[in-house]
Design an enzyme around this catalytic site. Structure first.
Site, PDB file in Angstrom:
ATOM      1  N   GLU A  92       1.040  -1.312  -0.126  1.00 60.59           N
ATOM      2  CA  GLU A  92       0.282  -0.197   0.067  1.00 60.59           C
ATOM      3  C   GLU A  92       0.690   1.381  -0.086  1.00 60.59           C
ATOM      4  O   GLU A  92       2.014   1.167   0.765  1.00 60.59           O
ATOM      5  CB  GLU A  92      -1.193  -0.136   1.457  1.00 60.59           C
ATOM      6  N   CYS A 105       2.882   8.259   1.304  1.00 56.85           N
ATOM      7  CA  CYS A 105       3.491   7.508   2.375  1.00 56.85           C
ATOM      8  C   CYS A 105       4.112   6.304   1.910  1.00 56.85           C
ATOM      9  O   CYS A 105       2.494   5.361   1.132  1.00 56.85           O
ATOM     10  CB  CYS A 105       2.251   6.913   3.350  1.00 56.85           C
ATOM     11  N   CYS A 112       5.259  -7.541   7.753  1.00 57.63           N
ATOM     12  CA  CYS A 112       6.085  -6.993   8.831  1.00 57.63           C
ATOM     13  C   CYS A 112       6.040  -7.942   9.695  1.00 57.63           C
ATOM     14  O   CYS A 112       5.125  -9.029  10.342  1.00 57.63           O
ATOM     15  CB  CYS A 112       5.419  -5.585   9.512  1.00 57.63           C
ATOM     16  N   CYS A 116       3.461  -5.229  16.400  1.00 55.91           N
ATOM     17  CA  CYS A 116       2.059  -4.364  17.742  1.00 55.91           C
ATOM     18  C   CYS A 116       1.809  -5.290  17.423  1.00 55.91           C
ATOM     19  O   CYS A 116       0.455  -5.486  16.033  1.00 55.91           O
ATOM     20  CB  CYS A 116       3.322  -2.845  16.472  1.00 55.91           C
ATOM     21  N   CYS A 119      -1.585  -3.182  15.204  1.00 55.84           N
ATOM     22  CA  CYS A 119      -1.256  -2.823  13.685  1.00 55.84           C
ATOM     23  C   CYS A 119      -1.677  -3.921  12.671  1.00 55.84           C
ATOM     24  O   CYS A 119      -1.388  -4.999  12.816  1.00 55.84           O
ATOM     25  CB  CYS A 119       0.282  -2.868  13.612  1.00 55.84           C
ATOM     26  N   GLU A 160       8.574  -2.380   8.215  1.00 54.34           N
ATOM     27  CA  GLU A 160       9.647  -1.907   9.052  1.00 54.34           C
ATOM     28  C   GLU A 160      10.559  -1.596   8.729  1.00 54.34           C
ATOM     29  O   GLU A 160      11.738  -2.795   8.486  1.00 54.34           O
ATOM     30  CB  GLU A 160      10.221  -2.594  10.632  1.00 54.34           C
ATOM     31  N   SER A 214       8.135   4.954  16.765  1.00 51.79           N
ATOM     32  CA  SER A 214       6.735   4.823  17.476  1.00 51.79           C
ATOM     33  C   SER A 214       6.836   4.182  18.839  1.00 51.79           C
ATOM     34  O   SER A 214       7.400   3.225  19.206  1.00 51.79           O
ATOM     35  CB  SER A 214       6.301   3.747  16.493  1.00 51.79           C
ATOM     36  N   LEU A 215       6.763   5.255  19.951  1.00 49.65           N
ATOM     37  CA  LEU A 215       6.720   5.047  20.796  1.00 49.65           C
ATOM     38  C   LEU A 215       5.621   4.149  21.996  1.00 49.65           C
ATOM     39  O   LEU A 215       5.787   2.925  22.373  1.00 49.65           O
ATOM     40  CB  LEU A 215       7.056   6.575  21.747  1.00 49.65           C
ATOM     41  N   CYS A 333      -2.556   2.266   6.842  1.00 55.97           N
ATOM     42  CA  CYS A 333      -1.567   1.030   6.264  1.00 55.97           C
ATOM     43  C   CYS A 333      -2.003  -0.306   6.873  1.00 55.97           C
ATOM     44  O   CYS A 333      -2.022  -0.866   7.843  1.00 55.97           O
ATOM     45  CB  CYS A 333      -0.824   1.245   5.893  1.00 55.97           C
TER      46      CYS A 333
HETATM   47  N1  SAH Z   1       7.103   0.047  11.195  1.00 55.95           N
HETATM   48  C1  SAH Z   1       7.991   1.170  11.478  1.00 55.95           C
HETATM   49  C2  SAH Z   1       6.919   2.209   9.946  1.00 55.95           C
HETATM   50  C3  SAH Z   1       5.315   2.094   9.940  1.00 55.95           C
HETATM   51  S1  SAH Z   1       3.793   2.001  11.096  1.00 55.95           S
HETATM   52  C4  SAH Z   1       6.891   1.767  12.684  1.00 55.95           C
HETATM   53  O1  SAH Z   1       6.839   0.917  13.301  1.00 55.95           O
HETATM   54  O2  SAH Z   1       7.052   3.220  12.672  1.00 55.95           O
HETATM   55  C5  SAH Z   1       3.680   3.605  10.756  1.00 55.95           C
HETATM   56  C6  SAH Z   1       2.987   4.490  11.922  1.00 55.95           C
HETATM   57  O3  SAH Z   1       1.429   3.643  12.168  1.00 55.95           O
HETATM   58  C7  SAH Z   1       3.791   3.258  13.215  1.00 55.95           C
HETATM   59  O4  SAH Z   1       4.029   4.357  14.452  1.00 55.95           O
HETATM   60  C8  SAH Z   1       2.463   2.611  13.691  1.00 55.95           C
HETATM   61  O5  SAH Z   1       2.492   2.319  15.053  1.00 55.95           O
HETATM   62  C9  SAH Z   1       1.667   3.232  13.786  1.00 55.95           C
HETATM   63  N2  SAH Z   1       0.096   2.597  13.660  1.00 55.95           N
HETATM   64  C10 SAH Z   1      -0.273   0.773  13.210  1.00 55.95           C
HETATM   65  N3  SAH Z   1      -1.009   0.798  13.303  1.00 55.95           N
HETATM   66  C11 SAH Z   1      -1.283   1.484  13.911  1.00 55.95           C
HETATM   67  C12 SAH Z   1      -3.080   1.687  13.766  1.00 55.95           C
HETATM   68  N4  SAH Z   1      -4.162   0.977  13.917  1.00 55.95           N
HETATM   69  N5  SAH Z   1      -3.145   2.830  14.840  1.00 55.95           N
HETATM   70  C13 SAH Z   1      -2.777   4.217  14.867  1.00 55.95           C
HETATM   71  N6  SAH Z   1      -1.204   4.140  14.524  1.00 55.95           N
HETATM   72  C14 SAH Z   1      -1.062   2.752  14.018  1.00 55.95           C
END
Ligand code: SAH
Length: 349
Positions: A92, A105, A112, A116, A119, A160, A214-215, A333
């Site tokens: 995507e 983006c 991945c 998380c 996600c 990632e 991504s904290l 995404c």
């Molecule tokens: N793997 C990388 C980049 C891709 S995700 C990362 O983790 O940073 C891009 C951002 O979207 C990250 O901050 C991720 O934690 C967040 N994200 C993923 N799923 C989400 C959701 N359902 N709602 C809000 N943010 C989300």
């Protein structure tokens, strides 16, 4: 013999490749010009001798993405693409329109493996890494398809980026090349879930891009509950390397914080987050969690989000609530790829 991926080559590699074919050096420049114009076959490289085109055909390929699905938001004009890669996999890409220009983006992997819990991209695991050309083509295709300029790139799609470091770095240099798309490093953001070796390697490059972390939690225990990566790279170590990164590059860090109702949206968490980031040159992006059907998390109320932001600001931590774009087209995404995959799976049954 496997064919080489011509669009992933940087200038130097292209020169070497052309020389290896016993061709004069200027051919590399000619080929690069065609690539910049977005030709999709060697046949279109009409100023090259037919013999050379034939050799190229045998030895190399031009990576190409095709639009599998395209959704346009009625709310804000956000365009979401599901691109099909040459091996049939899909990723995507999203084009967002902001007042400061168009941001694309991009995805960095098919799937991945970071796991998380909120996600959608990680549900089926990782299928494979994307090549530099597959990353660059997402940007080029979005520009071509809309006929608009791409001003900014964020690597925040599926995958990632630091789990695919070498290809990511090559993509960054290629897309930055003024003879290609020429996107300035200051207009690029790379987002990681906190893969420390990747942060360290990027630090060595001293690039002027923005690193986003991504904290999503204010302490290690809370983070481990939603991000398995925290077991491997725990929060205290992550914070140390972020501070080092900031000092070394002079760039302001971005921290992403997805607010999930009842998980990390309370004032206590906001206070702990403020303490964690105290003294850092940084900015916090608060993201109302995008509910993913399979995940069961829900978004906090607007008041609760405002309250969280207010606590951070009381402690002088700059924080903005990210505007939700493309809410009507599932622009978060991983969701479109999953839908399409599921539909495919159902058809296969
Ligand atoms: N793997 C990388 C980049 C891709 S995700 C990362 O983790 O940073 C891009 C951002 O979207 C990250 O901050 C991720 O934690 C967040 N994200 C993923 N799923 C989400 C959701 N359902 N709602 C809000 N943010 C989300």
């Amino acid at each position: 013999m496997t064919k080489v991926d011509l669009k992933s080559m940087d200038r130097e590699e292209l020169s070497r490749f052309v020389l290896s074919l016993s061709q004069p050096k200027f051919r590399a420049k000619q080929i690069a010009d065609f690539l910049r114009r977005g030709v999709s076959s060697f046949e279109e490289m009409h100023t090259l001798p037919a013999a050379l085109r034939k050799i190229l055909e045998e030895r190399a390929f031009l990576n190409q993405l095709t639009v599998e699905r395209k959704l346009i938001s009625r709310l804000d004009g956000t365009v979401k693409y599901l691109f099909r890669l040459m091996d049939g996999e899909c990723v995507e890409t999203v084009l967002m329109r902001y007042h400061h220009g168009n941001t694309v983006c991009i995805s960095s992997q098919v799937g991945c493996r970071m796991g998380c819990s909120f996600c959608a991209s990680t549900i089926g695991g990782k299928v494979r890494d994307l090549t530099p050309s597959e990353m660059e083509e997402q940007v080029r295709m979005a520009a071509l398809d809309t006929g608009e300029r791409v001003d900014n790139i964020v690597v925040m799609g599926i995958g990632e980026p630091f789990d695919n470091f070498d290809n990511l770095l090559k993509f960054l240099y290629n897309v930055n090349d003024p003879e290609r798309l020429g996107i300035g490093m200051r207009h690029i953001t790379v987002s990681t879930c906190g893969v420390i070796p990747g942060i360290r390697r990027l630090m060595e490059e001293e690039l002027q891009l923005t690193l986003a972390i991504s904290l999503h939690a204010a302490d290690s225990e809370q983070r481990s509950r939603i991000m398995p990566v925290n077991a491997r790279y725990p929060l205290p170590e992550l914070m140390d390397v972020c501070r080092e990164y900031q000092r070394k590059t002079g760039r302001r860090m971005t921290y992403e914080f997805a607010l999930i109702s009842g998980v990390n949206d309370d004032s206590e968490t906001a206070k702990r987050l403020a303490a964690l980031l105290k003294g850092q040159l940084c900015h916090v992006n608060l993201i109302p969690v995008n509910p993913v059907k399979e995940r069961g998390f829900s978004v906090p109320s607007a008041e609760r989000i405002a309250q969280f932001q207010a606590v951070l600001e009381q402690h002088r931590i700059p924080a903005t609530v990210r505007r939700t774009l493309g809410a009507d087209i599932n622009a978060s995404c991983g969701q479109l790829r999953r839908q399409t995959k599921q539909r495919g799976d159902e058809l296969a049954k």
